[in-house]
Design an enzyme around this catalytic site. Structure first.
Site, PDB file in Angstrom:
ATOM      1  N   ASP A  31       0.819  -1.055   0.111  1.00  0.00           N
ATOM      2  CA  ASP A  31      -0.052  -0.125  -0.058  1.00  0.00           C
ATOM      3  C   ASP A  31       0.880   1.255   0.042  1.00  0.00           C
ATOM      4  OD1 ASP A  31      -2.043  -1.761   0.436  1.00  0.00           O
ATOM      5  OD2 ASP A  31      -1.837  -1.883   2.621  1.00  0.00           O
ATOM      6  N   GLU A 221     -11.369  -0.297  -3.543  1.00  0.00           N
ATOM      7  CA  GLU A 221     -10.751   0.316  -2.438  1.00  0.00           C
ATOM      8  C   GLU A 221      -9.373   0.959  -2.844  1.00  0.00           C
ATOM      9  OE1 GLU A 221      -9.138  -3.251   0.310  1.00  0.00           O
ATOM     10  OE2 GLU A 221      -8.013  -3.845  -1.598  1.00  0.00           O
TER      11      GLU A 221
HETATM   12  O1  FUB Z   1      -3.063  -3.867   3.446  1.00  0.00           O
HETATM   13  C1  FUB Z   1      -4.378  -4.005   3.959  1.00  0.00           C
HETATM   14  C2  FUB Z   1      -5.364  -3.759   3.080  1.00  0.00           C
HETATM   15  O2  FUB Z   1      -5.334  -4.660   1.660  1.00  0.00           O
HETATM   16  C3  FUB Z   1      -5.398  -2.296   2.678  1.00  0.00           C
HETATM   17  O3  FUB Z   1      -6.074  -1.463   3.189  1.00  0.00           O
HETATM   18  C4  FUB Z   1      -6.040  -2.460   1.324  1.00  0.00           C
HETATM   19  O4  FUB Z   1      -6.015  -1.316   0.228  1.00  0.00           O
HETATM   20  C5  FUB Z   1      -5.454  -3.450   0.704  1.00  0.00           C
HETATM   21  O5  FUB Z   1      -4.117  -3.462  -0.030  1.00  0.00           O
END
Ligand code: FUB
Length: 329
Positions: A31, A221
């Site tokens: 991320d 997301e």
């Molecule tokens: O790294 C945990 C979660 O996985 C993140 O918050 C999302 O965006 C995905 O990458």
């Protein structure tokens, strides 16, 4: 002797020269949120555990460079231990600078977003308000999973925080960066014909529905926002299918509505797609993560490639490379 050994270990651990993707290899990271502060490029990341069987991360990491090749590892800049109101899941962060302070925005427990402050980009960060900035339990409109904060401070000084999983949200922040300014809003994404693009869960009638989410503009997301030539680029993941990746929509307004434009990059090995776009020393870059190093979606590694736009301002989709980015002169 002990002191000399510990000094050597520190030097080995904190200065890394990786010119190939993934560019951080000595720990798992995901991320990536890239920011330029004081002429140096910083990347704030989630820190996947070496023994991970889920996204059960404990702390946040930060790396910096001034040549895109030699990276400094700043260690754990903030941790669940520093938060009195959260116990688990230290997920995708973002950081911004305002009034000579650095603000780290972080999601925890798949339900809450907090903010921490520091005097230096690499911390140490302190939880500043002692409670969530967005609390998905108290505020149902935050969506089922208010995670993945990403901040824009616009040219007029107004700050915005984008977040959410499946349900895209945006909220203005006050000048102090630690209070919301007004109510949460939906981020509306349209196709080029003006039809709203909305996440749909699998149903018994359509059990494979999510498979389609690799090829369309639906919001999954991992939002990221940047402005280029007056246009707002809302970058996000379109889900978790094998064809899912980072995509983008644009608008003349930071609150939207946004019109879906296409892919930022081709799909990579990890089931999750989450990254950032930044310009540094006159070159645009896309940061993202893959699971190429571990073969395991809970042990990801951050990567970077150059990014280019065509004359109309469209992003030319990146084909991720092993070479990564060579040193910038
Ligand atoms: O790294 C945990 C979660 O996985 C993140 O918050 C999302 O965006 C995905 O990458």
């Amino acid at each position: 002797m002990k002191k000399v050994f510990s000094l050597l270990v520190t030097v080995v651990i904190t200065s890394i020269s990786y010119s190939q993707n993934p560019f951080i290899k000595h720990k798992y990271t995901a991320d990536p949120s890239a920011r330029v502060f004081n002429g140096r490029l910083y990347v704030y990341t989630s820190h996947d555990r070496d023994d991970a069987t889920y996204f059960d991360m404990l702390d946040w990491a930060c790396f910096s460079t001034d040549n895109m090749k030699d990276w400094k590892d700043h260690g754990a800049i903030f941790s669940l231990k520093d938060i009195s109101w959260a116990e688990k899941w230290a997920w995708a962060p973002d950081a911004v600078k305002r009034n000579n302070k650095y603000y780290l925005y972080y999601p925890v427990e798949r339900k809450k977003i907090g903010v921490a402050v520091a005097n230096k980009p690499e911390g140490p960060f302190k939880d500043i308000i002692g409670k969530p900035l967005v609390d998905g339990i108290a505020e149902p409109f935050a969506g089922a999973e208010p995670i993945d904060p990403a901040i824009l401070i616009d040219d007029d000084g107004q700050a915005y925080m984008y977040f959410g999983c499946r349900e895209a949200r945006v909220v203005k922040l006050k000048e102090n960066m630690v209070e919301l300014d007004g109510s949460l809003q939906e981020v509306i994404i349209l196709d080029k014909q003006g039809k709203r693009l909305l996440w749909k869960e699998k149903s018994e009638k359509e059990p494979n529905l999510q498979i389609n989410h690799g090829g369309d503009g639906v919001y999954g997301e991992g939002p990221w926002m940047f402005k280029r030539n007056g246009l707002y680029y809302y970058v996000y993941s379109n889900g978790w299918s094998k064809d899912a990746t980072m995509i983008y929509a644009t608008s003349q307004n930071p609150m939207g509505p946004f019109v879906y434009q296409g892919k930022v990059m081709k799909p990579v090995s990890s089931g999750t797609s989450h990254g950032s776009i930044v310009t540094y020393k006159n070159q645009w870059y896309v940061f993202y993560h893959t699971q190429d190093l571990s073969g395991n979606g809970f042990k990801r590694s951050i990567c970077v490639d150059k990014l280019f736009f065509n004359k109309n301002g469209d992003i030319i989709p990146v084909a991720p490379t092993k070479e990564g980015v060579k040193k910038v002169d």
